[in-house]
Design a protein around this motif. Sequence first.
Motif, PDB file in Angstrom:
ATOM      1  N   CYS B  96     -35.942  -6.370  26.193  1.00 51.89           N
ATOM      2  CA  CYS B  96     -36.200  -7.069  24.924  1.00 51.89           C
ATOM      3  C   CYS B  96     -34.985  -7.081  24.009  1.00 51.89           C
ATOM      4  N   LEU B  97     -34.264  -5.953  23.964  1.00 50.40           N
ATOM      5  CA  LEU B  97     -33.200  -5.829  22.957  1.00 50.40           C
ATOM      6  C   LEU B  97     -31.871  -6.386  23.424  1.00 50.40           C
ATOM      7  N   LEU B  98     -31.580  -6.279  24.709  1.00 44.66           N
ATOM      8  CA  LEU B  98     -30.241  -6.629  25.187  1.00 44.66           C
ATOM      9  C   LEU B  98     -30.233  -8.016  25.804  1.00 44.66           C
ATOM     10  N   ASN B  99     -29.067  -8.638  25.808  1.00 38.34           N
ATOM     11  CA  ASN B  99     -28.969  -9.892  26.551  1.00 38.34           C
ATOM     12  C   ASN B  99     -28.071  -9.675  27.757  1.00 38.34           C
ATOM     13  N   GLU B 100     -27.994 -10.697  28.592  1.00 37.92           N
ATOM     14  CA  GLU B 100     -27.371 -10.488  29.903  1.00 37.92           C
ATOM     15  C   GLU B 100     -25.890 -10.165  29.812  1.00 37.92           C
ATOM     16  N   ASN B 101     -25.277 -10.438  28.656  1.00 38.74           N
ATOM     17  CA  ASN B 101     -23.839 -10.184  28.580  1.00 38.74           C
ATOM     18  C   ASN B 101     -23.518  -8.838  27.956  1.00 38.74           C
ATOM     19  N   HIS B 102     -24.539  -8.069  27.719  1.00 42.66           N
ATOM     20  CA  HIS B 102     -24.320  -6.807  27.040  1.00 42.66           C
ATOM     21  C   HIS B 102     -23.593  -5.815  27.961  1.00 42.66           C
ATOM     22  N   ASP B 103     -22.599  -5.128  27.395  1.00 47.87           N
ATOM     23  CA  ASP B 103     -21.789  -4.217  28.214  1.00 47.87           C
ATOM     24  C   ASP B 103     -22.605  -3.084  28.812  1.00 47.87           C
ATOM     25  N   PHE B 104     -23.547  -2.544  28.006  1.00 48.72           N
ATOM     26  CA  PHE B 104     -24.322  -1.398  28.494  1.00 48.72           C
ATOM     27  C   PHE B 104     -25.086  -1.729  29.766  1.00 48.72           C
ATOM     28  N   LEU B 105     -25.422  -3.014  29.869  1.00 43.21           N
ATOM     29  CA  LEU B 105     -26.250  -3.418  30.997  1.00 43.21           C
ATOM     30  C   LEU B 105     -25.527  -3.164  32.313  1.00 43.21           C
ATOM     31  N   ARG B 106     -24.198  -3.362  32.265  1.00 46.99           N
ATOM     32  CA  ARG B 106     -23.398  -3.178  33.472  1.00 46.99           C
ATOM     33  C   ARG B 106     -23.492  -1.728  33.954  1.00 46.99           C
ATOM     34  N   LEU B 107     -23.589  -0.844  32.977  1.00 43.48           N
ATOM     35  CA  LEU B 107     -23.660   0.574  33.335  1.00 43.48           C
ATOM     36  C   LEU B 107     -24.917   0.873  34.138  1.00 43.48           C
ATOM     37  N   ALA B 108     -25.930   0.023  33.942  1.00 44.86           N
ATOM     38  CA  ALA B 108     -27.221   0.335  34.557  1.00 44.86           C
ATOM     39  C   ALA B 108     -27.366  -0.243  35.956  1.00 44.86           C
ATOM     40  N   ILE B 109     -26.416  -1.092  36.365  1.00 47.94           N
ATOM     41  CA  ILE B 109     -26.606  -1.803  37.639  1.00 47.94           C
ATOM     42  C   ILE B 109     -26.935  -0.857  38.786  1.00 47.94           C
ATOM     43  N   ASN B 110     -26.193   0.231  38.862  1.00 45.58           N
ATOM     44  CA  ASN B 110     -26.413   1.139  39.993  1.00 45.58           C
ATOM     45  C   ASN B 110     -27.803   1.741  40.000  1.00 45.58           C
ATOM     46  N   THR B 111     -28.236   2.214  38.800  1.00 42.84           N
ATOM     47  CA  THR B 111     -29.573   2.785  38.704  1.00 42.84           C
ATOM     48  C   THR B 111     -30.610   1.750  39.104  1.00 42.84           C
ATOM     49  N   VAL B 112     -30.425   0.534  38.587  1.00 40.63           N
ATOM     50  CA  VAL B 112     -31.387  -0.525  38.880  1.00 40.63           C
ATOM     51  C   VAL B 112     -31.449  -0.773  40.376  1.00 40.63           C
ATOM     52  N   ARG B 113     -30.275  -0.801  40.987  1.00 44.92           N
ATOM     53  CA  ARG B 113     -30.234  -1.064  42.426  1.00 44.92           C
ATOM     54  C   ARG B 113     -30.945   0.048  43.185  1.00 44.92           C
ATOM     55  N   ASN B 114     -30.703   1.293  42.767  1.00 44.25           N
ATOM     56  CA  ASN B 114     -31.364   2.412  43.440  1.00 44.25           C
ATOM     57  C   ASN B 114     -32.880   2.296  43.329  1.00 44.25           C
ATOM     58  N   ASP B 115     -33.349   1.840  42.157  1.00 42.02           N
ATOM     59  CA  ASP B 115     -34.789   1.677  42.004  1.00 42.02           C
ATOM     60  C   ASP B 115     -35.320   0.579  42.918  1.00 42.02           C
TER      61      ASP B 115
END
Lengths: 165, 935
Positions: B96-115
């Motif tokens: 809800c809060l972030l958009n696709e270009n947000h830097d923090f989102l990149r940090l989460a890619i690995n966790t997301v992939r693991n899930d």
Amino acid sequence: MIRAVIVMNTQGKPRLTKFYDYMPPEKQQELIRRVFGVLCSRAENVSNFVEADSVFGPDTRLVYKHYATLYFVFIFDSSENELAMLDLIQVLVETLDKCFKNVCELDIVFNYSKLHTILDEIIFGGQVLETSSAEVMKAVEEISRLETASNTITLVPKSISGWRS
Amino acid sequence: MALSGMRGLSVFISDIRNCQNKEQERLRVDKELGNVRTRFKNEKGLTPYEKKKYVWKMLYIYMLGYDVDFGHMEAVSLISAPKYPEKQVGYIVTSCLLNENHDFLRLAINTVRNDIIGRNETFQCLALTMVGNIGGREFAESLAPDVQKLLISSSCRPLVRKKAALCLLRLYRKNPDVVNVDGWSDRMAQLLDERDLGVLTSSMSLLVALVSNNHDAYWSCLPKCVKILERLARNQDVPQEYTYYGIPTPWLQVKTMRALQYFPTIEDPNTRRSLFEVLQRILMGTDVVKNVNKNNASHAVLFEALALVMHLDAEKEMMSQCVALLGKFIAVREPNIRYLGLENMTRMLMVSDVQDIIKRHQAQIITSLKDPDISIRRRALDLLYGMCDVSNAKDIVEELLQYLSSADFAMREELSLKAAILAEKFAPDLSWYVDVILQLIDKAGDFVSDDIWFRVVQFVTNNEDLQPYAAAKAREYLDKPAIHETMVKVSAYLLGEYSHLLARRPGCSPKEIFGIIHEKLPTVSTSTVPILLSTYAKILMHTQPSDPELQNQIWAIFSKYESCIDVEIQQRAVEYFALSRKGAALMDILAEMPKFPERQSSLLKKAEDAEVDTAEQSAIKLRAQQQTSNALVVTDQRPANGTPHVGQLGLVMVPSSANADHNLEDQGLAQENGTLSKVDPQSPSPSADLLGDLLGPLAIEGPPGAAAPTEQHAIPASEGDPNPADALALAPVDEQTNSVQPIGNIAERFNALCLKDSGVLYEDPNIQIGIKAEWRAHHGRLVLFLGNKNTSSLASVQALILPPSHLKMELSLVPETIPPRAQVQCPLEVMNLRPSRDVAVLDFSYKFGTSSVNVKLRLPAVLNKFLHPIAVTAEEFFPQWRSLSGPPLKLQEVVRGVRPMLLLEMANLFNSLRLMVCPGLVSSYFFSHGPLSST
């Protein structure tokens, strides 16, 4: 694609908003205000469709339904069928009804987080995910179970760690 | 409810609810944000539960419209929490809060992939939902294969797979390359065999996105879609929970029919037949019932079926059946169905053959214009606008005018613009058009733009028959007690020009006309005063020898405004005052305005621009344009007036009065009018320069300069034409046995025009023919400017095009007479079908006095105009050159006996022949080439 879902009361207070295209918060608020401005002037027994091009830009449609003190508004583009969107609002409301047993505005206000969960089971990234309210309920109940389950679990390790130290 | 169970959040929400006003709410929110911020600063002390609570509060505050510019990191970090509740809130809040270009989102890619690749299905669902909502390009690149695996996995639950389908759709939108067409099309077809309707619905959305980009690759899905539709329409194997008010999953039916609309046709006769059976069943089997929800669902399916029938271009019988259904819908009580009925009928307009059936419902559609619902009124207006043509324009426009007085303000502007456009496009006669526009100004003056009243003035100026009528009408409106300022402008202008035509009618003496117009002066704004001043001057001019009383009155007004602060008003007052003291000379100076040259109507252009260029609307537009030309024929068949109607009824913008050019954007035109107003049109010996001035702004160049001889030599050489006489033979320019001798050398002019796009094609003492051309690929758009240089008309003007077989040419109507000193523009469309050296000829004739002139002129629509230069390098050029095998594709020629040219001069010449010069291939040689465009 569905661009946005807005639930607001008849005074124009947003109760749930979800924009599937990113929009800065000021813009969101402006849109909510303008949508309310249009809706509040509409009589009963008129169609559920409103011209939204002037608010949301070209190729957008707006469908809304008015229940008691709430407006449910879907904004979407021409790739969706208007009446099907209207049906989807009905599915959302029927699901809420099942979930809260005769849903009213207060349920929605205080179960804000649950509303998000339900909406995420119906609309996914602006696309229709599930249209059977029974299926949605199943998914939501499963999530509730998980939450309660892990809540009890969170309590246990705490006590254990306390016991260890 | 077990789900939220966060006391802190509930307390906060009730606090907000108890706030009396926005200010209190803001204070409470600020307090909470401060609290959350301090808690986050000292992160170590936070339990995951507290974090979750604060993050929900942030989301709530965000929804209320407050910017939450911190805590994003905390939200994202919750994603990697091991427990479900924290992870869940992390995912929900992040999306809800972030958009696709947000830097923090990149940090989460690995966790997301693991899930996603992990075994926990609930985690998979959370991760897929977040990616499906805000995943960007980077997510697409790193996650697409994993998501695809989930979607086709047989061990995953439907709950996960349907999310995977939509997640893949999102990733595909972000980067289409992640879905490999070759590998995926078979998979996609297999997915359509799915029994689970939830997965099938999501897969269908995915298919719609894929086929909308590339229907060829997914051809094999088409019969499967038809199978699915059959299954649903027959209600086979549809579980109870997917039956919505008795209808088997309307969404899937709708989506499936939507997917089918992306395939251009259905070739297989069996598939086509099965589909039509299903569609027929839907069309026939749907009734309006009491239950609103059931109605909505069944009609959702029905309207989609209608759209599909239109797309498939069914037989006329089925189409008429559809129109009949729509006709029924626009009369039902249910407003939603009325609305969609009208909308779909508008769409139906693009289907040929059914317009007449639609017209039968005109009365009902007009009734919908008075519907209590503005959405429905708008649809009705659109439909009426779309269905309007010459046959029903009168009824529809009059209906719109009537409605205008009661219409709500939100619609008036659109309504008046549409009425004006329709009146102009489809006017059965011009006096009706004048009536409509004047009524429009009267009823909705605020919404009538300048364009609209300029148009009326143009029409009236160019049609002598219309002038007394328009003047009389304008006079009538002035009698009304309160009239709109635009009405003052237009009637003052018209009466200034043409009130003398009414002189014998009661109440129309110059004095009375002046009196009634002058009454309005105190009420108008500064932009109108100059028009009134011009009108007074014109009235004076028309009353020579002047009535001293009237003259004194008007002079008094002029001298009053001589010191006006507004420059425009002041200048006019001074000039008119000075001019009107010159007595009879005033008559020449302030003579009637000449006719306006024709151009595309800015109004119609506006209408075209306003229309969004979707396929369906452009189809409607196309139809409208075709009909416009019919309408034109009607208006053009008015032999009595020699008004040149060209192309559309279009004219130019109008100057607001004799020498009021202040609101003209078109400088050229302004100049032209300026010149005209100072020149005596009856002058016995017009000089050539004068005409040059007249035609000047219309981009006609003078005779070709000194470069002409060179060019003349160059053409045959560069075209590689071994026998230049060939081309000449077609156009026997020397055969002319006219008493009128041409000015300048016709052949030279032609040669010059082969190299440039505008100039004079022909000139003699009576006429000048200019030409201006635009070339695009195999199309050419030429305009012939026929300028009468004389003070009397040229009669029996005829222009015939004798096209060679390779050119398709269409010349718009050329008027039979060209009025004195007028210029007529005749558009000429050219299409090149294949390359050829033959030349088109214009057979032009006219009568002037006793002499008749006939000339045959070669038109510069020559081969090189259709060339398109492309730049190539030596590496590209030589392999191509070598691969060509001799004539006719390859010609090498050495030209002798040509006057040596400078390299630069030669390069320029080639450029004007639209050949590309590629320097550096061989020193001191040129290679020129260019592909030829032809259909």
